[in-house]
Write a protein that holds these residues in place. Structure first.
Motif, PDB file in Angstrom:
ATOM      1  N   GLY A   1       3.208   1.135   4.708  1.00  0.00           N
ATOM      2  CA  GLY A   1       2.242   1.289   6.151  1.00  0.00           C
ATOM      3  C   GLY A   1       2.580   2.701   6.506  1.00  0.00           C
ATOM      4  N   LEU A   2       3.119   3.419   5.821  1.00  0.00           N
ATOM      5  CA  LEU A   2       3.282   5.328   6.338  1.00  0.00           C
ATOM      6  C   LEU A   2       2.046   5.801   5.770  1.00  0.00           C
ATOM      7  CD1 LEU A   2       6.864   6.574   6.158  1.00  0.00           C
ATOM      8  CD2 LEU A   2       5.680   5.405   8.249  1.00  0.00           C
ATOM      9  N   GLY A   3       1.227   5.424   4.584  1.00  0.00           N
ATOM     10  CA  GLY A   3       0.457   6.052   3.775  1.00  0.00           C
ATOM     11  C   GLY A   3      -0.574   5.102   4.265  1.00  0.00           C
ATOM     12  N   GLY A   4      -1.692   5.240   3.115  1.00  0.00           N
ATOM     13  CA  GLY A   4      -2.471   5.002   2.973  1.00  0.00           C
ATOM     14  C   GLY A   4      -3.520   5.022   4.013  1.00  0.00           C
ATOM     15  N   ARG A   5      -5.108   4.721   4.147  1.00  0.00           N
ATOM     16  CA  ARG A   5      -6.221   5.556   4.821  1.00  0.00           C
ATOM     17  C   ARG A   5      -6.215   5.225   6.120  1.00  0.00           C
ATOM     18  NH1 ARG A   5     -10.369   3.232   1.263  1.00  0.00           N
ATOM     19  NH2 ARG A   5     -10.231   4.521  -1.157  1.00  0.00           N
ATOM     20  N   GLY A   6      -7.043   6.102   7.427  1.00  0.00           N
ATOM     21  CA  GLY A   6      -6.293   5.837   8.364  1.00  0.00           C
ATOM     22  C   GLY A   6      -5.692   7.112   9.575  1.00  0.00           C
ATOM     23  N   ASP A   7      -6.329   7.829  10.130  1.00  0.00           N
ATOM     24  CA  ASP A   7      -6.125   9.218  11.227  1.00  0.00           C
ATOM     25  C   ASP A   7      -4.645   8.415  11.076  1.00  0.00           C
ATOM     26  OD1 ASP A   7      -8.049   9.712  10.958  1.00  0.00           O
ATOM     27  OD2 ASP A   7      -8.732   9.318  13.378  1.00  0.00           O
ATOM     28  N   GLY A   8      -4.157  10.100  11.254  1.00  0.00           N
ATOM     29  CA  GLY A   8      -2.529   9.937  11.418  1.00  0.00           C
ATOM     30  C   GLY A   8      -1.353   9.275  10.681  1.00  0.00           C
ATOM     31  N   THR A   9      -1.813   9.368   8.769  1.00  0.00           N
ATOM     32  CA  THR A   9      -1.188   8.693   8.035  1.00  0.00           C
ATOM     33  C   THR A   9      -0.448   9.578   7.722  1.00  0.00           C
ATOM     34  OG1 THR A   9      -2.685   8.368   6.740  1.00  0.00           O
ATOM     35  CG2 THR A   9      -2.112   6.507   8.065  1.00  0.00           C
ATOM     36  N   LEU A  10       0.814   9.404   6.810  1.00  0.00           N
ATOM     37  CA  LEU A  10       1.354  10.274   5.645  1.00  0.00           C
ATOM     38  C   LEU A  10       1.173   9.904   4.691  1.00  0.00           C
ATOM     39  CD1 LEU A  10       4.446  11.992   5.784  1.00  0.00           C
ATOM     40  CD2 LEU A  10       5.413  10.176   4.855  1.00  0.00           C
ATOM     41  N   THR A  11      -0.084  10.674   4.630  1.00  0.00           N
ATOM     42  CA  THR A  11      -1.160  11.480   3.195  1.00  0.00           C
ATOM     43  C   THR A  11      -0.374  12.498   2.370  1.00  0.00           C
ATOM     44  OG1 THR A  11      -2.184  12.780   4.173  1.00  0.00           O
ATOM     45  CG2 THR A  11      -3.257  10.244   4.459  1.00  0.00           C
ATOM     46  N   ASP A  12      -1.103  12.483   1.303  1.00  0.00           N
ATOM     47  CA  ASP A  12       0.152  13.417   0.005  1.00  0.00           C
ATOM     48  C   ASP A  12      -0.743  14.959   0.692  1.00  0.00           C
ATOM     49  OD1 ASP A  12       0.236  11.256  -1.656  1.00  0.00           O
ATOM     50  OD2 ASP A  12      -0.840  11.604  -2.748  1.00  0.00           O
ATOM     51  N   LYS A  13      -1.488  14.806   1.299  1.00  0.00           N
ATOM     52  CA  LYS A  13      -2.227  16.293   1.875  1.00  0.00           C
ATOM     53  C   LYS A  13      -0.666  16.525   2.972  1.00  0.00           C
ATOM     54  CE  LYS A  13      -6.105  18.891   3.896  1.00  0.00           C
ATOM     55  NZ  LYS A  13      -7.727  18.068   4.677  1.00  0.00           N
ATOM     56  N   ILE A  14      -0.782  15.665   3.831  1.00  0.00           N
ATOM     57  CA  ILE A  14       0.058  16.045   5.119  1.00  0.00           C
ATOM     58  C   ILE A  14       1.920  16.387   4.575  1.00  0.00           C
ATOM     59  CG2 ILE A  14       1.141  14.990   6.810  1.00  0.00           C
ATOM     60  CD1 ILE A  14      -1.557  15.528   7.616  1.00  0.00           C
ATOM     61  N   ILE A  15       1.980  15.801   3.077  1.00  0.00           N
ATOM     62  CA  ILE A  15       3.436  15.543   2.905  1.00  0.00           C
ATOM     63  C   ILE A  15       3.045  17.353   2.274  1.00  0.00           C
ATOM     64  CG2 ILE A  15       4.641  15.262   0.830  1.00  0.00           C
ATOM     65  CD1 ILE A  15       4.053  12.409   1.319  1.00  0.00           C
ATOM     66  N   ASN A  16       2.224  17.827   1.548  1.00  0.00           N
ATOM     67  CA  ASN A  16       2.247  19.035   1.369  1.00  0.00           C
ATOM     68  C   ASN A  16       1.871  20.271   2.470  1.00  0.00           C
ATOM     69  OD1 ASN A  16       1.904  18.319  -1.555  1.00  0.00           O
ATOM     70  ND2 ASN A  16      -0.161  17.809  -1.642  1.00  0.00           N
ATOM     71  N   GLU A  17       1.619  19.928   3.244  1.00  0.00           N
ATOM     72  CA  GLU A  17       1.481  20.628   4.336  1.00  0.00           C
ATOM     73  C   GLU A  17       3.101  21.402   5.039  1.00  0.00           C
ATOM     74  OE1 GLU A  17      -1.162  19.549   7.398  1.00  0.00           O
ATOM     75  OE2 GLU A  17      -3.447  20.546   5.871  1.00  0.00           O
ATOM     76  N   LEU A  18       3.375  19.792   5.128  1.00  0.00           N
ATOM     77  CA  LEU A  18       4.926  19.758   6.004  1.00  0.00           C
ATOM     78  C   LEU A  18       6.007  20.648   4.682  1.00  0.00           C
ATOM     79  CD1 LEU A  18       5.499  16.143   7.239  1.00  0.00           C
ATOM     80  CD2 LEU A  18       4.426  18.404   8.284  1.00  0.00           C
ATOM     81  N   SER A  19       5.561  20.402   3.941  1.00  0.00           N
ATOM     82  CA  SER A  19       6.506  21.279   2.700  1.00  0.00           C
ATOM     83  C   SER A  19       6.226  22.590   2.960  1.00  0.00           C
ATOM     84  CB  SER A  19       5.845  20.730   1.270  1.00  0.00           C
ATOM     85  OG  SER A  19       6.587  18.834   1.190  1.00  0.00           O
ATOM     86  N   LEU A  20       5.126  22.828   2.384  1.00  0.00           N
ATOM     87  CA  LEU A  20       4.842  24.074   2.993  1.00  0.00           C
ATOM     88  C   LEU A  20       5.063  25.423   3.941  1.00  0.00           C
ATOM     89  CD1 LEU A  20       3.559  26.434   0.986  1.00  0.00           C
ATOM     90  CD2 LEU A  20       1.240  26.028   2.486  1.00  0.00           C
ATOM     91  N   TYR A  21       4.952  24.299   5.070  1.00  0.00           N
ATOM     92  CA  TYR A  21       5.277  25.005   6.439  1.00  0.00           C
ATOM     93  C   TYR A  21       6.958  24.789   6.652  1.00  0.00           C
ATOM     94  CZ  TYR A  21       0.457  24.088   7.775  1.00  0.00           C
ATOM     95  OH  TYR A  21      -0.806  24.628   7.553  1.00  0.00           O
ATOM     96  N   TYR A  22       7.791  24.129   5.619  1.00  0.00           N
ATOM     97  CA  TYR A  22       9.182  23.872   6.005  1.00  0.00           C
ATOM     98  C   TYR A  22       9.475  25.275   5.478  1.00  0.00           C
ATOM     99  CZ  TYR A  22      13.737  22.782   5.169  1.00  0.00           C
ATOM    100  OH  TYR A  22      15.095  22.428   4.884  1.00  0.00           O
ATOM    101  N   GLY A  23       9.211  25.449   3.930  1.00  0.00           N
ATOM    102  CA  GLY A  23       9.565  26.792   3.803  1.00  0.00           C
ATOM    103  C   GLY A  23       9.363  27.863   3.687  1.00  0.00           C
TER     104      GLY A  23
END
Length: 215
Positions: A14-36
């Protein structure tokens, strides 16, 4: 960050999938980049690293009704648009472009942020040092003293001296060493050393560029 978020998404229904506010691959990449970036931008301050790591978390939970930008860098020069709008006095016209992460996602990823913003971990990140430099130097040493050939202490020492010279200054210091040993250095040797250094720099820049594109 990226590995742990991807594992979390895979293991938690239920974390991923479609819809607003889910943990998509794009969001994961963004969070990883910002952490670095949070670590690289503050190589001298654990507190600033910690605050910017959490700035991302709260930034992704912000809405027009409940802005969460307490950790975002402030001032008109801040790259956080909300903070710039606050300084410019245009908050009434400000609109969060992207939907926030939903409550289930925020609750699931918070332990990861707590773990990866731990003071003892961030202390090891001071100076923005990485393992890449170590591996590169080791590889250079093994060029002179291969691991599959037994070498004595003196050979290892000489291999280290050569490797450190080349790693820090390129091949020109090797010519200086040869000169001190009494070897006459001609223009061909100098041209060769310069060519090797330029090739090495060009290759490194190319690799860095590819790494940037991949990121």
């Amino acid at each position: 960050m990226g590995s742990r978020l991807r594992k979390l998404k895979k293991d938690t229904k239920g974390l991923g999938g479609r819809g607003d506010g889910t943990l998509t691959d794009k969001i994961i990449n963004e969070l990883s980049l910002y952490y670095g970036l949070a670590i690289c931008r503050h190589p001298d301050s654990v507190e600033d690293m910690h605050n910017e790591v959490w700035a991302t978390y709260y930034h992704k939970s912000s809405t027009n009704e409940t802005p969460q930008h307490m950790y975002c860098p402030s001032g008109s020069s801040s790259w956080y648009k909300w903070q710039k709008a606050k300084v410019d006095g245009t908050l009434d016209d400000f609109d969060h472009e992207n939907p926030p992460l939903n409550g289930k996602v925020l609750k699931a990823i918070k332990p990861i942020y707590e773990s990866l913003s731990d003071e003892n971990l961030l202390l090891r990140c001071l100076g923005s040092e990485t393992q890449n430099n170590n591996e590169s130097l080791n590889s250079l040493i093994w060029t002179f003293a291969p691991k599959y050939i037994h070498s004595g202490t003196r050979t290892i020492e000489i291999a280290n001296y050569f490797a450190v010279c080349i790693f820090n200054e390129g091949f020109l210091p090797i010519l200086k060493i040869m000169s001190i040993m009494g070897i006459t250095i001609g223009p061909e040797a100098y041209a060769f050393a310069e060519k090797r250094d330029k090739t090495r720099i060009r290759r490194s820049e190319g690799q860095a560029s590819e790494a940037s594109k991949e990121a």
